[in-house]
Enzyme design. Sequence first.
Site, PDB file in Angstrom:
ATOM      1  N   HIS A 156       0.884  -1.221  -0.180  1.00  7.19           N
ATOM      2  CA  HIS A 156      -0.015   0.161  -0.111  1.00  7.19           C
ATOM      3  C   HIS A 156       0.887   1.163   0.045  1.00  7.19           C
ATOM      4  CE1 HIS A 156      -3.454  -2.536   1.594  1.00  7.19           C
ATOM      5  NE2 HIS A 156      -3.679  -2.371   0.577  1.00  7.19           N
ATOM      6  N   HIS A 208      -8.388  -7.574  -7.438  1.00 12.30           N
ATOM      7  CA  HIS A 208      -8.875  -8.300  -6.426  1.00 12.30           C
ATOM      8  C   HIS A 208      -8.932  -7.539  -5.152  1.00 12.30           C
ATOM      9  CE1 HIS A 208      -6.819 -11.337  -9.035  1.00 12.30           C
ATOM     10  NE2 HIS A 208      -7.504 -12.273  -8.446  1.00 12.30           N
ATOM     11  N   SER A 249      -6.649  -1.705  -0.357  1.00  8.23           N
ATOM     12  CA  SER A 249      -6.375  -1.005  -1.556  1.00  8.23           C
ATOM     13  C   SER A 249      -7.369  -0.171  -2.180  1.00  8.23           C
ATOM     14  CB  SER A 249      -5.773  -1.804  -2.518  1.00  8.23           C
ATOM     15  OG  SER A 249      -6.403  -2.896  -2.939  1.00  8.23           O
ATOM     16  N   GLU A 270     -14.355  -7.634  -7.352  1.00 11.80           N
ATOM     17  CA  GLU A 270     -14.447  -8.493  -6.363  1.00 11.80           C
ATOM     18  C   GLU A 270     -15.282  -9.776  -6.502  1.00 11.80           C
ATOM     19  OE1 GLU A 270     -13.624 -11.216  -3.556  1.00 11.80           O
ATOM     20  OE2 GLU A 270     -12.334  -9.426  -3.657  1.00 11.80           O
ATOM     21  N   ASP A 297     -14.877 -12.112 -11.670  1.00 15.12           N
ATOM     22  CA  ASP A 297     -13.464 -12.560 -11.567  1.00 15.12           C
ATOM     23  C   ASP A 297     -12.332 -11.589 -12.238  1.00 15.12           C
ATOM     24  OD1 ASP A 297     -11.103 -13.609 -12.420  1.00 15.12           O
ATOM     25  OD2 ASP A 297     -11.744 -15.821 -12.094  1.00 15.12           O
ATOM     26  N   GLY A 298     -11.570 -11.149 -11.292  1.00 16.72           N
ATOM     27  CA  GLY A 298     -10.698 -10.039 -11.704  1.00 16.72           C
ATOM     28  C   GLY A 298      -9.891 -10.232 -13.080  1.00 16.72           C
ATOM     29  N   ASP A 301      -3.469  -8.202  -7.034  1.00 11.36           N
ATOM     30  CA  ASP A 301      -3.060  -8.540  -5.598  1.00 11.36           C
ATOM     31  C   ASP A 301      -3.924  -9.886  -5.093  1.00 11.36           C
ATOM     32  OD1 ASP A 301      -2.317  -8.728  -2.911  1.00 11.36           O
ATOM     33  OD2 ASP A 301      -3.765  -6.656  -2.392  1.00 11.36           O
TER      34      ASP A 301
END
Length: 301
Positions: free
Chosen positions: A44, A67, A120, A138, A163-164, A184
């Site tokens: 971060h 994510h 994030s 997400e 789904d990212g 991430d």
Amino acid sequence: MQRGYGRALPQLWRRIAGPPAPDKKGVNYRHAFHAGNFADVMKHAALVSALEYLKKKDKPFRVIDTHAGRGLYDLSGREAAKTREAVAGIVKLREAADVPPALKTYLDLVRGFGDHYPGSPLIAARILRPIDKLTAIEKHPEEYMALADALRQHANVRVEDGDGYARLAAVLPPPERRGLVLIDPPYEAENEFALASAAVAGALRRFATGVYLVWFPIKRRSDADALAGELLTAGATKLLLLTLNIGGDATERLTESGMLVVNPPYGFDAEMRETLAFLAKHLAQGEGAGSRVEWLAGGAG
């Protein structure tokens, strides 16, 4: 991964991070248990630094978080209390003095959440200007609902349930033609490194000028080698490696974290050298603590 992309990198990794850690299968990185730990602080702080650099230009940009998680984590909750990783991470760091300027921006933001730690997407939402945009993705229903709630007051944010990895191709290139992609994942799946590298390779074909931050736990050196090699093979001409090791016993817990940065903004590398050196000193838990910032391709300027 079966193509051996990491074959050109073992010498580099030995120089950067020392002897390989033993290979282990899953990392099982469920974030509620690890929010605010040293790895979160590292990733971060890097995210905040990169975003501040992007804001130096008047043109708008978009952040894509593949994510995104739930957005906000209770450091006094059951999960955090079980591991107490935040105590040795962000809680310890809150009282640090003589903090480097880039790290101060991150700490000032996090302190504003009290006993909670922002993920994030919430960090990005707080930093972005009204002209900038955030797409937060997400796939887990409960996490998605919590994320949507955490970000509901931000008009320039779009929260997606999906789904990212699959969504990344659909949202690139961004309309703004400037942007940062944060990947991430939790690294619960044994093939997570392969999924991440394939996603970035595909993204680079659609949006070659974007800034990409790819975080990963350093448990299996072979996976890290392959991830870096895949990005180089995919055409990353500017690739920066960040590592933070807090030292101590790595057999039962994560002690080292990494991030690959494609197309880092000018000056980002020097800023992160100062930031990570400070973190390694103040968050050290034993022998072997340290940090590195190394160019794998390209370089400053």
